[in-house]
Design a protein around this motif. Structure first.
Motif, PDB file in Angstrom:
ATOM      1  N   ASP A 640       0.874  -1.066  -0.011  1.00 23.75           N
ATOM      2  CA  ASP A 640       0.109   0.028   0.010  1.00 23.75           C
ATOM      3  C   ASP A 640       0.939   1.175  -0.023  1.00 23.75           C
ATOM      4  O   ASP A 640       1.998   1.206   0.155  1.00 23.75           O
ATOM      5  CB  ASP A 640      -0.913  -0.032   1.204  1.00 23.75           C
ATOM      6  N   ARG A 641       0.324   2.390  -0.278  1.00 25.31           N
ATOM      7  CA  ARG A 641       1.028   3.860  -0.121  1.00 25.31           C
ATOM      8  C   ARG A 641       1.910   4.005   0.843  1.00 25.31           C
ATOM      9  O   ARG A 641       2.903   4.713   0.897  1.00 25.31           O
ATOM     10  CB  ARG A 641       0.154   4.831  -0.531  1.00 25.31           C
ATOM     11  N   HIS A 642       1.542   3.368   2.140  1.00 26.06           N
ATOM     12  CA  HIS A 642       2.360   3.807   3.211  1.00 26.06           C
ATOM     13  C   HIS A 642       3.287   2.688   3.420  1.00 26.06           C
ATOM     14  O   HIS A 642       4.365   2.561   4.365  1.00 26.06           O
ATOM     15  CB  HIS A 642       1.632   3.532   4.797  1.00 26.06           C
ATOM     16  N   GLY A 643       3.447   1.452   2.669  1.00 28.31           N
ATOM     17  CA  GLY A 643       4.312   0.449   2.624  1.00 28.31           C
ATOM     18  C   GLY A 643       4.143  -0.429   3.805  1.00 28.31           C
ATOM     19  O   GLY A 643       5.191  -1.264   4.275  1.00 28.31           O
ATOM     20  N   ARG A 646       0.964  -5.850   2.449  1.00 28.83           N
ATOM     21  CA  ARG A 646       1.071  -6.476   1.039  1.00 28.83           C
ATOM     22  C   ARG A 646      -0.571  -6.019   0.532  1.00 28.83           C
ATOM     23  O   ARG A 646      -1.629  -6.434   1.258  1.00 28.83           O
ATOM     24  CB  ARG A 646       1.460  -7.536   0.955  1.00 28.83           C
ATOM     25  N   VAL A 647      -0.656  -5.724  -0.610  1.00 27.76           N
ATOM     26  CA  VAL A 647      -1.872  -5.735  -1.407  1.00 27.76           C
ATOM     27  C   VAL A 647      -2.055  -6.109  -2.640  1.00 27.76           C
ATOM     28  O   VAL A 647      -1.055  -6.403  -3.216  1.00 27.76           O
ATOM     29  CB  VAL A 647      -2.383  -3.997  -1.279  1.00 27.76           C
ATOM     30  N   ASN A 648      -3.223  -6.000  -3.340  1.00 32.59           N
ATOM     31  CA  ASN A 648      -3.234  -6.303  -4.831  1.00 32.59           C
ATOM     32  C   ASN A 648      -4.592  -5.560  -5.378  1.00 32.59           C
ATOM     33  O   ASN A 648      -5.281  -4.962  -4.749  1.00 32.59           O
ATOM     34  CB  ASN A 648      -3.478  -8.056  -5.000  1.00 32.59           C
ATOM     35  N   ALA A 654      -5.034   0.754  -8.254  1.00 30.72           N
ATOM     36  CA  ALA A 654      -3.922   0.589  -8.742  1.00 30.72           C
ATOM     37  C   ALA A 654      -2.786   1.731  -8.715  1.00 30.72           C
ATOM     38  O   ALA A 654      -1.690   1.557  -8.598  1.00 30.72           O
ATOM     39  CB  ALA A 654      -4.033   0.169 -10.346  1.00 30.72           C
ATOM     40  N   HIS A 655      -3.477   2.951  -8.835  1.00 29.11           N
ATOM     41  CA  HIS A 655      -2.427   4.020  -8.608  1.00 29.11           C
ATOM     42  C   HIS A 655      -2.043   4.228  -7.275  1.00 29.11           C
ATOM     43  O   HIS A 655      -0.925   5.000  -7.022  1.00 29.11           O
ATOM     44  CB  HIS A 655      -2.985   5.412  -9.257  1.00 29.11           C
ATOM     45  N   ARG A 656      -2.582   3.666  -6.275  1.00 28.79           N
ATOM     46  CA  ARG A 656      -1.974   3.788  -5.107  1.00 28.79           C
ATOM     47  C   ARG A 656      -1.067   2.363  -4.421  1.00 28.79           C
ATOM     48  O   ARG A 656      -0.340   2.574  -3.509  1.00 28.79           O
ATOM     49  CB  ARG A 656      -3.200   3.554  -3.725  1.00 28.79           C
ATOM     50  N   ILE A 657      -0.760   1.619  -5.216  1.00 31.13           N
ATOM     51  CA  ILE A 657      -0.150   0.494  -5.242  1.00 31.13           C
ATOM     52  C   ILE A 657       1.581   0.590  -5.377  1.00 31.13           C
ATOM     53  O   ILE A 657       1.828   1.369  -6.396  1.00 31.13           O
ATOM     54  CB  ILE A 657      -0.390  -0.796  -6.090  1.00 31.13           C
ATOM     55  N   ILE A 658       2.497   0.262  -4.388  1.00 27.38           N
ATOM     56  CA  ILE A 658       3.787   0.723  -4.911  1.00 27.38           C
ATOM     57  C   ILE A 658       4.372  -0.710  -4.778  1.00 27.38           C
ATOM     58  O   ILE A 658       4.211  -1.674  -4.024  1.00 27.38           O
ATOM     59  CB  ILE A 658       4.283   1.295  -3.281  1.00 27.38           C
TER      60      ILE A 658
END
Length: 784
Positions: A640-643, A646-648, A654-658
């Motif tokens: 996620d944007r905060h690290g 884990r996400v999918n 999608a634009h928030r996934i790192i």
């Protein structure tokens, strides 16, 4: 009338022919058939040791004249006209006849040296007129066959010198403790008169008579102007010898070894006399210290790698403290449990087959293979460790797993080709314990392999990047009569690149305390070395290699008794480095660039770097390393944007996934690895909103592994004992719920271990964590 005369002429010619044939064949083809002592000499001709002849006599094999002083004294005393007569000295015989007639008994023989050789050959038969005539005839025949020098050599080799001492060489060693070439005039004179009355040499006998005979001869030498008056006077001041000296025994086990195939011969070896002496002293010094731990035996061998010749051969320590501990056993040739000494050979094989790189991570976790559970020396696990470090530290578990991957039969075949001759059984007999000392090998064979690897690497550039099969050979104890030029080709048993990488890894092994800071001293030498300790601390090994030398050391008890603290590092390695300190330093091996390539390697995993490996190093590897797999431990993780999670795409826009590369070890390896590597970052947890929890494999069963056959210990009543189920979870605070065959056992947190008492047969273990992830593994329980 003419017919009668011709018949008489032919009869006379036939008689002369018969007499001539009888005269010609009167002397045997071989004059002396007495057994000789076995002699072993160093490369410079010094006596290393001897074994008494089969008939109990110290009778050295005949050789050319080594003492001109003795030859002069002998002729002056026994036969002054030796160089001028043809076997019989008629003047001396006539004088002896007159003296004997005047005395009414035999007081003088008048025998020449040639006649005395005949008498020695005929074993001292009664001194009758008939025997004397036979000696005269055979002496003239001897003069016809042999030169004057050869006759002197025959006498010097077979004359009696008292007791069981026969021949000048044996006499010089027994009475003066040195070679005939180093005799003084007084010593040579005494030995010249001794065969005339050999009983006088014994202490307590009429030694004054021997002294008078010797001094009279020294006076004669002065009158004959063969010795100055001053030298004669000084020589007469020398005392007679006392008790006989023991013959040199600098390499007794080598003497016994060579006597098996060269009994009664004089054998010149490759041994360096002074290095052998110093090597014996080093082992004896360490043996005194080892006796405090009831360790009574040790052996060492030093090999010149380039020639293949053995420079020092100490088969065992000897002395009064060791007589009851098997000091006669040659521990250089005795097969002993190898411990870890074979691991570098497997490392070389893995490199050549393209199975790994020097820094490749290999698992070091609890391992159970068909009832075999290897343990590291310190009973701990690293989780994952670079293979070169596993070699340097001699970890056991990684090498058992590597042997399983390489193939037991394949490694067994490699060892046989290398020259390990003690593998008498099929590979299945030894099993995976082969790499930990499950088989026996001799120090001789082990050192031969290390020396052959050194030659292969050294000759790679000499042979224009090619190989010679002759580089793989046993060490030499005797100089070769003829060395044919090597047949050079492309095939090799172990490549030069693999040899270089093996030696490079072994040169970084931590040395014993006395050598711990060796790199800080400019004069220190670089040594590739490996130790081994067998099960039960029965055998301690240390083998070291430089481009010039290979040294092997074994320490233990010939009886096989193990002792606490008997290890390769603590007991054999100090001996190894003390022996290396006897040798001149040499330059290190040239890197075989033609067989190596420089590639990018992942810093964390040691595999070939991929695009996901953020930290890569450049290093030289064998060309076969190009066939190794790329790094499997770096994966692309979506956060996620905060690290934090884990996400999918199912739970995050999608634009928030790192997306970030992450170094991830399998759960069991990670469990142990992160306790030793605090910088290791485990995977972040999965966002609870996501649906892929079951796919993440967050946990693993450590014991028993899937499909394992378990044999629990039996209780006193005969029922099966308990076993300890063990698991690990990526999330430290996770709760695991245990089930055995659908029966709930309980829950664990932080430390995941569950004791059970299963019945014989198949079982299934099911683990479920507090987030719903599950794992099922099956194992079998056997009663025996």
């Amino acid at each position: 009338m003419i017919v009668v005369k011709n018949w008489q002429r032919y009869r006379l010619l036939g008689l002369f022919a018969l007499l001539g044939a009888g005269y010609y064949f009167a002397l045997p083809a071989k004059l002396f058939r007495d057994p000789a002592s076995t002699l072993v000499e160093s490369a410079g001709g010094r006596l290393l040791g001897a074994k008494i002849a089969a008939d109990g006599q110290w009778r050295f094999p005949a050789r050319k004249i080594t003492s001109l002083k003795y030859a002069i004294c002998l002729m002056a005393y026994e036969d002054k006209r030796f160089m001028h007569h043809r076997g019989v000295d008629f003047l001396a015989t006539g004088r002896a006849f007159r003296h004997n007639l005047r005395q009414g008994k035999i007081v003088e023989g008048g025998s020449t040296i040639s006649m005395q050789v005949i008498r020695l050959m005929r074993k001292g038969r009664p001194r009758t007129i008939r025997e004397k005539m036979i000696e005269c005839v055979l002496a003239t025949r001897l003069e016809w066959r042999c030169s004057k020098r050869e006759i002197l050599e025959l006498y010097m080799a077979h004359a009696p010198f008292g007791g069981n001492v026969v021949g000048i060489e044996a006499a010089a060693w027994r009475y003066f403790g040195r070679s005939p070439r180093h005799l003084s005039w007084a010593e040579a004179a005494m030995l010249a008169v001794l065969p005339n009355a050999p009983a006088l040499i014994h202490p307590g006998r009429n030694r004054d008579a021997l002294l008078k005979k010797r001094n009279a001869l020294l006076d004669d030498l002065c009158r004959l102007r063969l010795l100055s008056e001053e030298d004669s006077r000084l020589a007469q001041l020398e005392p007679l010898p006392g008790e006989p000296f023991a013959l040199p025994a600098i390499a007794p086990h080598l003497v016994e070894r060579l006597a098996k195939t060269r009994e009664g011969e004089r054998t010149a070896t490759t041994i360096d006399y002074f290095l052998q002496q110093h090597a014996v002293q080093v082992l004896n010094t360490h043996a005194e210290q080892l006796r405090g731990n009831s360790v009574n035996n040790a052996a060492a061998v030093i090999i010149d790698n380039r020639s293949g010749g053995v420079l020092a051969y100490v088969g065992n320590v000897t002395g009064r403290h060791h007589r009851e501990y098997g000091e006669d056993v040659d521990l250089i040739t005795s097969p002993r449990s190898t411990g870890s000494i074979l691991k570098p050979f497997l490392y070389a094989g893995l490199i050549d087959e393209g199975d790994l790189l020097p820094n490749t991570l290999v698992p070091d976790v609890p391992t159970f293979l068909s009832g075999f559970a290897p343990q590291n020396f310190r009973k701990t696990f690293e989780g994952a460790v670079p293979v070169h470090e596993a070699l340097e530290r001699s970890l056991n578990v990684p090498w058992v797993r590597l042997l399983q991957d390489f193939g037991l039969a394949r490694f067994y075949d490699l060892l046989k080709k290398m020259g390990i001759t003690s593998l008498k059984y099929p590979s299945e007999h030894y099993g995976l314990s082969l790499i930990l000392g499950g088989a026996e090998a001799s120090l001789w064979d082990i050192c031969a392999v290390y020396a052959s690897m050194s030659r292969t690497l050294e000759h790679f550039s000499v042979y224009n990047s090619q190989y010679a099969a002759a580089d793989w050979r046993k060490p030499l104890l005797t100089p070769p009569e003829h060395t044919p030029p090597p047949a050079v080709g492309e095939d090799c048993l172990i490549s030069a690149a693999a040899c270089w990488l093996v030696f490079d890894a072994l040169s970084d092994v931590q040395r014993p305390e006395e050598e711990a800071e060796w790199k800080t001293f400019p004069s220190s030498r670089r040594v590739a070395w490996k130790t081994g300790t067998s099960y039960g601390n029965r055998d301690a090994w240390a083998v070291g290699v430089t481009p010039a030398y290979t040294i092997g050391v074994w320490v233990g008890n010939a009886s096989g008794e193990g002792r606490p603290m008997l290890t390769g590092v603590g007991s054999a390695a100090p001996v190894l480095f003390d022996l290396f300190n006897l040798l001149p330093p040499t330059q290190w091996y040239a890197q075989p660039f033609d067989e190596m390539v420089r590639i990018a390697v992942c810093r964390e995993s040691g595999h070939r770097a991929t695009a996901l490996c953020e930290n890569a190093d450049s290093m030289w590897v064998a060309r076969s390393g190009l066939d190794t797999p790329p790094c499997p431990y770096h994966i692309l993780v979506h956060l996620d944007r905060h690290g934090k999670y884990r996400v999918n795409a199912d739970c995050e826009e999608a634009h928030r996934i790192i997306s970030r590369p992450w170094f991830v070890l399998p759960p069991v390896q990670e469990y142990y690895y992160r306790t030793k590597h605090y910088a290791y970052a485990p995977l972040p947890p999965v966002d609870p909103r996501c649906t892929t929890v079951a796919q993440q494999r967050p946990m693993a069963l450590i014991y028993p592994e899937h499909g394992l056959a378990v044999v629990p210990a039996k209780q006193l009543g005969g029922e099966l004992g308990k076993i300890e189920l063990q698991a690990t979870h990526r999330r430290r605070s996770a709760i695991i719920y245990w089930h055995l065959d659908e029966e709930y056992l309980g829950a664990t947190q932080y430390f995941h271990s569950m004791p059970v008492v299963p019945s014989a047969g198949q079982h299934a273990v099911t683990l479920v964590d507090d987030e719903g992830a599950s794992l099922t593994s099956r194992f079998r329980v056997e009663e025996k």
